[in-house]
Design an enzyme around this catalytic site. Structure first.
Site, PDB file in Angstrom:
ATOM      1  N   ASP A  68       0.899  -1.233  -0.103  1.00  0.00           N
ATOM      2  CA  ASP A  68      -0.079   0.525  -0.139  1.00  0.00           C
ATOM      3  C   ASP A  68       1.058   1.116   0.120  1.00  0.00           C
ATOM      4  O   ASP A  68       2.175   1.496   0.484  1.00  0.00           O
ATOM      5  CB  ASP A  68      -0.654   0.401   1.450  1.00  0.00           C
ATOM      6  CG  ASP A  68      -1.609   1.366   1.575  1.00  0.00           C
ATOM      7  OD1 ASP A  68      -2.792   2.086   0.377  1.00  0.00           O
ATOM      8  OD2 ASP A  68      -1.265   1.479   2.456  1.00  0.00           O
ATOM      9  N   ASP A  73       0.131   4.612   0.852  1.00  0.00           N
ATOM     10  CA  ASP A  73      -0.623   6.285   1.942  1.00  0.00           C
ATOM     11  C   ASP A  73       0.791   5.307   3.592  1.00  0.00           C
ATOM     12  O   ASP A  73      -1.056   4.573   3.135  1.00  0.00           O
ATOM     13  CB  ASP A  73      -1.860   6.540   1.825  1.00  0.00           C
ATOM     14  CG  ASP A  73      -2.123   6.973   0.851  1.00  0.00           C
ATOM     15  OD1 ASP A  73      -0.669   7.605   0.102  1.00  0.00           O
ATOM     16  OD2 ASP A  73      -3.349   8.048   0.270  1.00  0.00           O
ATOM     17  N   ASP A 103      -1.464  -0.365   5.865  1.00  0.00           N
ATOM     18  CA  ASP A 103      -1.719   0.247   7.239  1.00  0.00           C
ATOM     19  C   ASP A 103      -3.158   0.190   7.495  1.00  0.00           C
ATOM     20  O   ASP A 103      -3.368   0.548   8.930  1.00  0.00           O
ATOM     21  CB  ASP A 103      -1.392   1.542   7.388  1.00  0.00           C
ATOM     22  CG  ASP A 103      -2.164   3.019   6.515  1.00  0.00           C
ATOM     23  OD1 ASP A 103      -3.328   3.017   7.054  1.00  0.00           O
ATOM     24  OD2 ASP A 103      -1.754   2.560   5.633  1.00  0.00           O
TER      25      ASP A 103
END
Length: 266
Positions: A11, A13, A184
């Protein structure tokens, strides 16, 4: 050991970079005449909330709808030019040192680096190129006659990330059971479940709970680094130098703020 190729799926961000990739461009978009000063100021609060708590599924769905509305009519060439001209000023200092090291380790092990992000391709693809990623999966907005229509053509979110990874496994031959995943957000549980070696990075509360219950490693990345000190970067060829302004406020923050305001008013 698998004889088939493997990959490390990241991922973007708050996994590779310390903030939202879309959020980082509000100042340049304001300078380019795409959003208002008021929107930029509201983004400061939204960036703080995003950094602390992220966004759940309902908020992300509202963000998707509002982002489509916001971008309708934008000139695609202008957006790409602004991103290209401000990329190194805005994103380069936000990259996690730990993520850069981890990607280097995977490359040495012969794995492809694949970025899988819900942010728009206009932002994610240049960042992927800057980081040397082999492939990028990102949200795509519909374009007609050089302008965004306000419709989303492809939404790289939640289960769709896992489907995109399965498609890559078929076309590129990846052995997903021997591949790695990093994110996250709890909305990326399907992405992490798709690989044999999932990792939670700076996880939100729900992902931390899932990772703990399933025995997934939890990693903490907290050292943003100037990428130039770690990876040789090509020289910049600015096209809109006047737009190269600092700040890590957010276009996406405007989206989040409106989604949050609407939710509170529901």
């Amino acid at each position: 050991m698998s004889s088939r190729p493997t990959a490390a799926f990241f991922d973007l961000d708050k996994t590779i970079i310390a903030k939202s990739s879309t959020l980082a461009f509000s100042k340049p978009f304001q300078a380019g005449g795409l959003i208002s000063r008021r929107a930029v100021l509201r983004s400061a609060y939204a960036q703080f909330v995003y950094a602390v708590g992220g966004a759940d599924h309902d908020q992300m769905e509202k963000m998707r709808a509002f982002m489509s509305q916001l971008c309708a009519g934008w000139d695609v060439a202008t957006v790409r030019e602004i991103v290209a001209d401000t990329l190194y000023n805005i994103v380069e200092p936000l990259v996690y040192d730990e993520a850069v090291s981890l990607m280097a380790e995977h490359r040495l092990a012969g794995r492809d680096i694949v970025i899988v992000s819900t942010s728009g391709a206009e932002v994610v693809e240049p960042i992927g190129a800057m980081l040397g990623a082999d492939r990028v999966v990102a949200t795509r907005l519909e374009i007609v006659d050089g302008r965004y229509t306000g419709e989303i053509e492809y939404y790289a979110y939640a289960e769709e990330k896992a489907r995109a990874m399965a498609d890559l496994a078929r076309t590129e031959g990846y052995d997903l059971d021997a591949s790695y995943g990093y994110s996250d957000s709890s909305t990326d549980v399907p992405m992490l479940e798709a690989v044999g070696h999932p990792h939670a990075v700076n996880p939100d509360k729900e992902l931390r709970r899932v990772a703990t219950s399933r025995g997934w490693p939890v990693l903490v990345f907290d050292k943003p680094v100037a990428l130039r000190s770690r990876v040789p970067l090509p020289p910049r060829t600015p096209t809109l130098a006047a737009l190269a302004v600092g700040g890590a406020l957010a276009l996406g923050g405007l989206v989040w703020t409106n989604a949050r305001r609407r939710r509170v008013g529901d």
